[in-house]
Design an enzyme around this catalytic site. Structure first.
Site, PDB file in Angstrom:
ATOM      1  N   GLY A  34       0.969  -1.088   0.074  1.00 36.06           N
ATOM      2  CA  GLY A  34      -0.089   0.077  -0.044  1.00 36.06           C
ATOM      3  C   GLY A  34       0.927   1.446   0.014  1.00 36.06           C
ATOM      4  O   GLY A  34       2.176   1.148  -0.318  1.00 36.06           O
ATOM      5  N   TYR A  35      -0.043   2.380   0.213  1.00 35.41           N
ATOM      6  CA  TYR A  35       0.569   4.023   0.109  1.00 35.41           C
ATOM      7  C   TYR A  35       1.361   3.719  -1.323  1.00 35.41           C
ATOM      8  O   TYR A  35       2.594   4.260  -1.358  1.00 35.41           O
ATOM      9  CB  TYR A  35       1.911   4.200   1.462  1.00 35.41           C
ATOM     10  N   LEU A  36       0.405   3.723  -2.301  1.00 36.00           N
ATOM     11  CA  LEU A  36       1.012   3.590  -3.747  1.00 36.00           C
ATOM     12  C   LEU A  36       1.531   4.718  -4.017  1.00 36.00           C
ATOM     13  O   LEU A  36       0.884   6.072  -3.933  1.00 36.00           O
ATOM     14  CB  LEU A  36      -0.506   2.972  -4.551  1.00 36.00           C
ATOM     15  N   HIS A  40       4.409   1.949  -8.129  1.00 45.56           N
ATOM     16  CA  HIS A  40       3.464   0.896  -8.115  1.00 45.56           C
ATOM     17  C   HIS A  40       2.491   1.073  -8.950  1.00 45.56           C
ATOM     18  O   HIS A  40       2.156   0.055  -9.892  1.00 45.56           O
ATOM     19  CB  HIS A  40       2.712   1.213  -6.854  1.00 45.56           C
ATOM     20  N   GLN A  64       6.966  -9.825   7.876  1.00 45.29           N
ATOM     21  CA  GLN A  64       8.293  -9.582   7.144  1.00 45.29           C
ATOM     22  C   GLN A  64       8.961  -8.336   7.782  1.00 45.29           C
ATOM     23  O   GLN A  64      10.241  -8.137   7.164  1.00 45.29           O
ATOM     24  CB  GLN A  64       8.245  -9.184   5.446  1.00 45.29           C
ATOM     25  N   SER A 191       7.911   4.162  -0.630  1.00 46.08           N
ATOM     26  CA  SER A 191       6.908   4.730   0.294  1.00 46.08           C
ATOM     27  C   SER A 191       7.683   5.429   1.423  1.00 46.08           C
ATOM     28  O   SER A 191       7.134   5.994   2.301  1.00 46.08           O
ATOM     29  CB  SER A 191       5.933   3.512   0.723  1.00 46.08           C
TER      30      SER A 191
HETATM   31  O1  PAF Z   1       7.498  -5.386  -1.989  1.00 44.87           O
HETATM   32  C1  PAF Z   1       6.671  -5.211  -1.046  1.00 44.87           C
HETATM   33  O2  PAF Z   1       6.221  -4.345  -1.001  1.00 44.87           O
HETATM   34  C2  PAF Z   1       6.506  -6.554  -0.072  1.00 44.87           C
HETATM   35  O3  PAF Z   1       7.753  -7.225   0.191  1.00 44.87           O
HETATM   36  C3  PAF Z   1       5.363  -7.561  -1.002  1.00 44.87           C
HETATM   37  C4  PAF Z   1       6.064  -8.303  -2.287  1.00 44.87           C
HETATM   38  C5  PAF Z   1       4.367  -6.957  -1.241  1.00 44.87           C
HETATM   39  C6  PAF Z   1       5.079  -8.509   0.071  1.00 44.87           C
HETATM   40  O4  PAF Z   1       4.714  -8.045   1.278  1.00 44.87           O
END
Ligand code: PAF
Length: 287
Positions: A34-36, A40, A64, A191
């Site tokens: 998100g927070y595109l 993106h 993560q 982001s």
């Molecule tokens: O690159 C990211 O924004 C993230 O690592 C992903 C691939 C969406 C996985 O959460």
């Protein structure tokens, strides 16, 4: 064009994807947190051009992030994201809560780990990061039933890890890597740029500048990996707000360090903290 659907339930997205497959439609997925931004947007734009249906996942994936990382601070704006996706013609924005993906605390028992190439570069200081990425990306592939998955080259290690996972596990999806999108002054869009103060934003330009100079040196015939690494490091050190995590010249596929004479295609990658914000950037050079 059908109106975009915002869905949080994985089973609901999977049921729609199942129906699309029955109808013979191709599906693209763009995994995001998100927070595109325009980076993106370029992935989403390409996914919409190449597939009958497109799903964008918008999920800040807790597994993560390390214990000291910026999970709670990570910027979110689902309304702006929905607008951007809608403008591009996305069919579904998948915006689950952590419990939609991982159930009640302590109930999720599976993880996907890729060895070796996750232990270098960003993996050195973020030891659990790629396991979290691979696990969520696997789930997203299964939920979306996508034919194609779109990832930015800015996270070059992530892209290499996902390609390896897909190959090793025979996942039936094509991975498309898309070029880095930059601000006019060269800073790679991220982001995390939002965290930078005006002074840090200026200081952050040292990343792209040092890489640009390294590429120029390669184009002019430099083939000594160590000299290249030293020149980038020296240039970054001229910026007082910078704190280098790594500056690496690695084999483009195996991500193994290259030293001495460069004889095959390389990835030149770096991670540098500017103030409290850790930024990454890279370029590939083909031989
Ligand atoms: O690159 C990211 O924004 C993230 O690592 C992903 C691939 C969406 C996985 O959460």
């Amino acid at each position: 064009m059908a109106e975009i659907k915002r869905i949080s339930d994985p089973a609901e997205v999977q049921a729609i994807a199942r129906q699309w497959k029955k109808e013979g439609l191709s599906i693209g997925i763009v995994p995001t947190m998100g927070y595109l931004h325009d980076g993106h947007r370029s992935l989403i734009h390409r996914a919409c051009a190449e597939n009958d249906r497109v799903i964008v996942s918008d999920f800040v994936n807790p597994i993560q992030f390390g214990p000291t990382e910026d999970l709670d601070k990570y910027p979110r704006d689902i309304e702006a994201d929905t607008k951007l996706c809608s403008e591009e013609g996305v069919d579904i924005i998948f915006n689950p809560a952590p419990e939609d993906m991982y159930g009640a605390e302590g109930s999720f028992l599976t993880s996907v780990a890729v060895d070796k190439i996750t232990k270098v570069l960003c993996g050195k200081t973020r030891p659990t990061h790629f396991q979290g990425v691979c696990t969520v990306v696997n789930k997203l592939f299964n939920i979306s039933k996508a034919d194609r998955g779109y990832f930015g080259q800015k996270d070059a290690q992530q892209l290499a890890v996902i390609r390896k996972m897909v190959k090793d596990l025979n996942i039936d999806i094509e991975i498309i890597g898309c070029p880095i999108i930059r601000e006019e002054d060269g800073l790679a869009k991220s982001s995390r740029n939002k965290y930078l103060s005006a002074e840090e934003r200026q200081a952050a330009l040292v990343l792209s500048r040092s890489l640009r100079n390294a590429r120029k040196a390669l184009e002019e015939g430099e083939r000594d990996a160590d000299k290249l690494r030293e020149a980038i490091t020296a240039e970054i050190k001229t910026e007082p707000l910078s704190d280098i995590d790594y500056v690496s010249v690695v084999d483009a596929e195996t991500l193994e360090d290259v030293s001495g004479k460069i004889q095959r295609s390389i990835l030149v990658a770096l991670a540098v903290k500017i103030g409290n914000t850790r930024l990454i950037d890279n370029f590939s050079f083909e031989l």
